[in-house]
Enzyme design. Structure first.
Site, PDB file in Angstrom:
ATOM      1  N   SER A  84      -6.635 -11.626   7.278  1.00  0.00           N
ATOM      2  CA  SER A  84      -5.257 -12.025   6.993  1.00  0.00           C
ATOM      3  C   SER A  84      -5.122 -12.479   5.541  1.00  0.00           C
ATOM      4  CB  SER A  84      -4.827 -13.109   7.987  1.00  0.00           C
ATOM      5  OG  SER A  84      -3.440 -13.305   7.959  1.00  0.00           O
ATOM      6  N   ASP A 125       0.910  -5.949  15.170  1.00  0.00           N
ATOM      7  CA  ASP A 125       0.837  -6.975  14.125  1.00  0.00           C
ATOM      8  C   ASP A 125       1.924  -6.718  13.093  1.00  0.00           C
ATOM      9  OD1 ASP A 125       0.141  -8.722  12.075  1.00  0.00           O
ATOM     10  OD2 ASP A 125      -1.918  -8.011  11.877  1.00  0.00           O
ATOM     11  N   HIS A 155      -2.517  -9.551  15.784  1.00  0.00           N
ATOM     12  CA  HIS A 155      -3.027 -10.298  14.633  1.00  0.00           C
ATOM     13  C   HIS A 155      -3.938 -11.427  15.122  1.00  0.00           C
ATOM     14  CE1 HIS A 155      -2.637 -11.587  10.403  1.00  0.00           C
ATOM     15  NE2 HIS A 155      -2.797 -12.809  10.891  1.00  0.00           N
TER      16      HIS A 155
END
Length: 365
Positions: free
Chosen positions: A197, A292, A322
């Protein structure tokens, strides 16, 4: 229900969560509900069950304050729990950066010889939350399954330290690893960078900085669902911005804390997808998740690397959400995805490691 559960100790909630995931598949499907399908994809049962259980609690990624959000993430770590991956020694370090030091943790698998590859890892959390402890599990997992040392980096967080503090710290940590590889037990010619991320964003930024500034370069980059361009709203953000762990509101909250100056959000040290030239970046394995909101920008970055002549594997896990690297202690589907990435990392680094060359060509008995 959520207010009632909030009064239950986190350790008890965590035990209940693990008990649910240990149920037979038909029971888990009954609890999760009918399969969820969107954009031609079907959500994995493990992911759907996790989302259903999360809806019963007060857990979320963000809060009214950064301190509150960090406390929520720590609570989530307690909930996920699970056994600690064994066979890995750790030692804490302090890495020099501008105006001070930042914490780091070195993971060393048992019996891993000196001169083996090293992964410098940057945790996720929107540049605002997360740290060495919240990503201890994935670092241990990668160390054992990729057979590498892992240096986890506790870069400075926003809003106390807004952009470009995290990017500066990430690059300084890589330079430290390259300059001190031998004292870390690593091969200086086989150092990779990786992250999830926001940490995936920092991974790509470090590679870009290394090429632009000259000097040592990572030999491989491992990116899990990276943020690569906060300046553009892509289709996946509209499709999956609510109900799939990371939300549209979360993304806005994170970038507002990390880079409150909207005009700076096209800077390639945030929006690495917008860099003029990506030639010369190291080979990459980029894993995205089908459900996501960051999916499309992660895939777009993989496409741009390929167009620039960079060897890249673009792996979209159609059925995942995610944050899946943080859910290793739960469903097997999460572990499968991270295991695949660990294999790619191990292979990519083995091709560069001097230790591996010695092992490959040692005369057989």
């Amino acid at each position: 229900m959520s207010s009632a559960l909030s009064r239950v100790p986190l350790s008890v909630q965590g035990a209940a969560l693990h008990a649910v995931f240990a149920l037979p598949q038909p029971a888990r499907r009954l609890l999760a509900g009918p399969p969820i399908r969107r954009d031609g994809l079907e959500l994995a049962l493990d992911a759907q069950l996790l989302l259903r259980m999360a809806a019963l609690t007060d857990q979320s990624l963000t809060s009214t304050t950064a301190e509150g959000a960090r406390a929520r993430m720590e609570a989530g770590r307690t909930l996920l729990g699970g056994p600690i991956v064994g066979g890995v020694d750790t030692r804490n370090l302090n890495l020099p950066v501008t105006d001070g030091t930042i914490p780091a943790r070195l993971y060393e698998p048992d019996d891993l010889p000196a001169g083996s590859p090293l992964l410098v890892y940057y945790h996720g959390g929107g540049w605002v939350i997360g740290g060495l402890d919240t990503h201890d599990g994935v670092c241990r997992y990668l160390a054992t399954h990729a057979n590498v040392r892992v240096l986890s980096v506790g870069y400075r967080l926003a809003p106390e330290y807004p952009f470009p503090a995290a990017a500066d710290d990430a690059y300084a940590a890589f330079r430290y690893a390259a300059a001190n590889a031998e004292s870390l037990g690593a091969d200086p010619s086989a150092i990779a960078v990786g992250g999830d991320s926001a940490g995936g964003n920092l991974t790509a930024v470090v590679c870009l900085d290394a090429v632009r500034r000259g000097g040592p370069r990572p030999v491989f980059q491992l990116l899990f669902y990276p943020a690569t361009d906060p300046s553009v709203r892509r289709r996946s953000r509209d499709l999956f911005g609510d109900g799939f762990f990371l939300t549209d509101d979360d993304m806005t909250w994170f970038i507002d804390h990390y880079c409150p100056d909207v005009s700076a959000r096209t800077d390639p040290r945030i929006a690495v997808l917008l860099a003029d030239d990506l030639r010369g970046l190291p080979p990459a394995y980029i894993a995205t998740a089908g459900f996501d909101p960051l999916r499309d920008e992660g895939n777009a970055f993989a496409d741009r690397l390929r167009e620039a002549g960079v060897p890249v594997v673009k792996r979209q896990h159609d059925d995942l959400i995610h944050g899946f690297v943080s859910f290793l202690s739960l469903g097997s589907r999460f572990r499968e995805a991270v295991s695949e990435a660990a294999g790619a990392l191990r292979t990519g680094l083995a091709l560069r490691s001097r230790a591996n060359v010695v092992d490959l060509f040692r005369p057989t008995a």
